[in-house]
Design an enzyme around this catalytic site. Structure first.
Site, PDB file in Angstrom:
ATOM      1  N   TYR A  13      -1.184  -0.890  10.252  1.00  0.00           N
ATOM      2  CA  TYR A  13      -1.158  -0.732   8.887  1.00  0.00           C
ATOM      3  C   TYR A  13      -0.051  -0.701   8.181  1.00  0.00           C
ATOM      4  CZ  TYR A  13      -3.366  -1.107   4.496  1.00  0.00           C
ATOM      5  OH  TYR A  13      -3.482  -1.716   3.254  1.00  0.00           O
ATOM      6  N   SER A  58       1.190  -1.383  -0.222  1.00  0.00           N
ATOM      7  CA  SER A  58      -0.196  -0.276  -0.301  1.00  0.00           C
ATOM      8  C   SER A  58       0.987   1.151  -0.085  1.00  0.00           C
ATOM      9  CB  SER A  58      -1.180  -0.080   1.321  1.00  0.00           C
ATOM     10  OG  SER A  58      -1.843   1.335   1.660  1.00  0.00           O
TER      11      SER A  58
HETATM   12  N1  NAP Z   1      -8.598  -1.081  -0.258  1.00  0.00           N
HETATM   13  C1  NAP Z   1      -7.814  -0.329  -0.315  1.00  0.00           C
HETATM   14  O1  NAP Z   1      -8.100   1.160  -0.071  1.00  0.00           O
HETATM   15  C2  NAP Z   1      -6.567  -0.669  -0.555  1.00  0.00           C
HETATM   16  C3  NAP Z   1      -5.499   0.140  -0.526  1.00  0.00           C
HETATM   17  C4  NAP Z   1      -3.865  -0.338  -0.646  1.00  0.00           C
HETATM   18  C5  NAP Z   1      -4.053  -1.622   0.002  1.00  0.00           C
HETATM   19  N2  NAP Z   1      -5.088  -2.201   0.099  1.00  0.00           N
HETATM   20  C6  NAP Z   1      -4.611  -3.699   0.004  1.00  0.00           C
HETATM   21  O2  NAP Z   1      -5.093  -4.964  -1.086  1.00  0.00           O
HETATM   22  C7  NAP Z   1      -5.187  -6.330  -0.237  1.00  0.00           C
HETATM   23  C8  NAP Z   1      -6.662  -6.417  -0.436  1.00  0.00           C
HETATM   24  O3  NAP Z   1      -7.638  -5.273   0.368  1.00  0.00           O
HETATM   25  P1  NAP Z   1      -9.455  -5.270  -0.634  1.00  0.00           P
HETATM   26  O4  NAP Z   1      -9.434  -3.453  -0.198  1.00  0.00           O
HETATM   27  O5  NAP Z   1      -9.582  -5.997  -1.137  1.00  0.00           O
HETATM   28  O6  NAP Z   1      -9.871  -5.827   1.286  1.00  0.00           O
HETATM   29  P2  NAP Z   1     -11.037  -6.213   1.263  1.00  0.00           P
HETATM   30  O7  NAP Z   1     -12.495  -5.993   0.176  1.00  0.00           O
HETATM   31  O8  NAP Z   1     -11.945  -5.968   3.043  1.00  0.00           O
HETATM   32  O9  NAP Z   1     -11.016  -8.142   0.845  1.00  0.00           O
HETATM   33  C9  NAP Z   1     -10.223  -8.161   1.857  1.00  0.00           C
HETATM   34  C10 NAP Z   1     -10.086 -10.027   1.211  1.00  0.00           C
HETATM   35  O10 NAP Z   1      -9.502 -10.163   2.350  1.00  0.00           O
HETATM   36  C11 NAP Z   1      -9.795 -11.222   2.937  1.00  0.00           C
HETATM   37  N3  NAP Z   1      -9.194 -11.879   5.019  1.00  0.00           N
HETATM   38  C12 NAP Z   1      -9.999 -11.083   5.771  1.00  0.00           C
HETATM   39  N4  NAP Z   1      -9.022 -11.308   6.446  1.00  0.00           N
HETATM   40  C13 NAP Z   1      -8.897 -12.800   6.395  1.00  0.00           C
HETATM   41  C14 NAP Z   1      -8.221 -14.069   6.878  1.00  0.00           C
HETATM   42  N5  NAP Z   1      -8.049 -13.502   7.904  1.00  0.00           N
HETATM   43  N6  NAP Z   1      -7.566 -15.168   6.708  1.00  0.00           N
HETATM   44  C15 NAP Z   1      -8.043 -15.084   5.220  1.00  0.00           C
HETATM   45  N7  NAP Z   1      -8.091 -14.001   4.368  1.00  0.00           N
HETATM   46  C16 NAP Z   1      -8.788 -12.967   5.132  1.00  0.00           C
HETATM   47  C17 NAP Z   1     -11.752 -11.062   3.644  1.00  0.00           C
HETATM   48  O11 NAP Z   1     -12.489 -12.773   3.123  1.00  0.00           O
HETATM   49  P3  NAP Z   1     -12.774 -13.183   4.407  1.00  0.00           P
HETATM   50  O12 NAP Z   1     -13.429 -11.881   4.371  1.00  0.00           O
HETATM   51  O13 NAP Z   1     -13.854 -13.490   3.178  1.00  0.00           O
HETATM   52  O14 NAP Z   1     -11.609 -13.837   4.934  1.00  0.00           O
HETATM   53  C18 NAP Z   1     -11.493 -10.834   1.533  1.00  0.00           C
HETATM   54  O15 NAP Z   1     -11.559 -11.464   0.481  1.00  0.00           O
HETATM   55  C19 NAP Z   1      -4.763  -5.371   0.885  1.00  0.00           C
HETATM   56  O16 NAP Z   1      -3.956  -6.153   1.309  1.00  0.00           O
HETATM   57  C20 NAP Z   1      -5.095  -4.182   1.389  1.00  0.00           C
HETATM   58  O17 NAP Z   1      -4.260  -3.990   2.624  1.00  0.00           O
HETATM   59  C21 NAP Z   1      -6.431  -2.016  -0.476  1.00  0.00           C
END
Ligand code: NAP
Length: 262
Positions: free
Chosen positions: A153, A140
């Site tokens: 984070y 990120s």
């Molecule tokens: N969205 C943003 O603004 C943003 C910005 C920068 C970086 N990121 C990074 O991008 C990645 C994906 O994030 P996202 O935005 O797509 O988030 P999201 O919509 O909350 O999705 C997170 C995913 O991780 C899974 N997950 C969460 N806790 C888990 C656990 N304990 N074990 C296994 N799976 C788990 C969730 O599925 P379940 O609940 O089914 O387990 C879901 O599939 C992350 O690493 C995040 O830090 C996101």
């Protein structure tokens, strides 16, 4: 391994991971989808099998649970059809560092840093033996910006970036590609978990745009891909400034400003 390697994606039940699943399936890759929510994984798998005629396996796992994590590590170690790992699962905690408390701080580190590094460590020896394979780690821009106030984070995301750069140096010459993707605010459910209204942010990227840009970086074999950064020269200048310090770190004595201080 088939012509197209299978792709194991963590955090594939929604958000960025689910879009990676869609895009890799569209490219003809079989998939292994990992997350906790089995129903969501099954629904996505069903759609991808129907739309793209690829094989999709599901592994229900909580990657903060060591037994569940060990199952995924074993799959990566033993299943030679898997040639790409997308280390995407990640979460954050609401509140400031003081408000989050020990358990939430540990949970974020367990998922974003420990699980990610263990999965890379599980697969890397096989990829090196085979002389091929790709590891995509989702970091990120927060890992570059303590000013954003998402301290733990951001610290895990700085870890992801450093790990990826180190792995690139170690594994790159052995034929293994390593990419760190650094998204900025992207419209997914992560903001709900963080207790933040995504619509209050100055700019939010749509998740399809983010993943499509990240895959341009993947196809170009970039080590660091920052989809929102308009001027790539800014990253290059930042990295050059860092690299310029490196030869100066080996010194027999502390720097003059720390000696003979009155
Ligand atoms: N969205 C943003 O603004 C943003 C910005 C920068 C970086 N990121 C990074 O991008 C990645 C994906 O994030 P996202 O935005 O797509 O988030 P999201 O919509 O909350 O999705 C997170 C995913 O991780 C899974 N997950 C969460 N806790 C888990 C656990 N304990 N074990 C296994 N799976 C788990 C969730 O599925 P379940 O609940 O089914 O387990 C879901 O599939 C992350 O690493 C995040 O830090 C996101």
């Amino acid at each position: 391994m088939a012509a197209q390697p299978a792709v194991l994606i963590t955090g594939a039940s929604t958000g960025i991971g689910a879009v990676y699943a869609d895009r890799f399936a569209k490219r003809g890759h079989d998939l292994v989808l990992v997350a906790r929510d089995r129903a969501r994984l099954e629904e996505l798998a069903k759609r991808l099998r129907a739309d793209y005629r690829v094989k999709v396996d599901i592994v229900r796992a909580d990657l903060t649970n060591r037994d569940d994590l060990a199952q995924v590590e074993a799959r990566l170690r033993d299943d030679a059809s898997i040639g790409v790992l997308v280390n995407n699962a990640g979460s954050t905690a609401a509140g400031t560092f003081v408000e989050q408390g020990v358990e939430n701080v540990a949970r974020v580190i367990d998922l974003n840093a420990t699980a990610l590094a263990r999965l890379a460590a599980a697969v890397a020896p096989r990829f090196v033996r085979e002389g091929r394979g790709s590891i995509v780690n989702i970091g990120s821009v927060v890992g570059l910006a303590p000013e954003f106030g998402m301290t733990v984070y951001g610290a895990t995301k700085a870890f992801v970036q450093f790990l990826s750069q180190g792995l690139h140096l170690e594994l790159g010459p052995k034929g293994v590609y390593v990419q760190a993707v650094l998204p900025s605010a992207t419209r997914t459910e992560i903001w709900d978990h963080a207790g933040r209204d995504v619509n209050s942010l100055a700019a939010v990227m749509e998740v399809g745009d983010l993943v499509d840009a990240a895959l341009v970086g993947y196809d170009r074999r970039e080590t660091i891909t920052i989809p929102p950064l308009p001027d790539a020269a800014q990253w290059a200048a930042y990295d050059s400034a860092r690299a310029a310090m490196v030869p100066n770190f080996l010194q027999a004595l502390p720097a003059g400003r720390y000696r003979n201080v009155k």
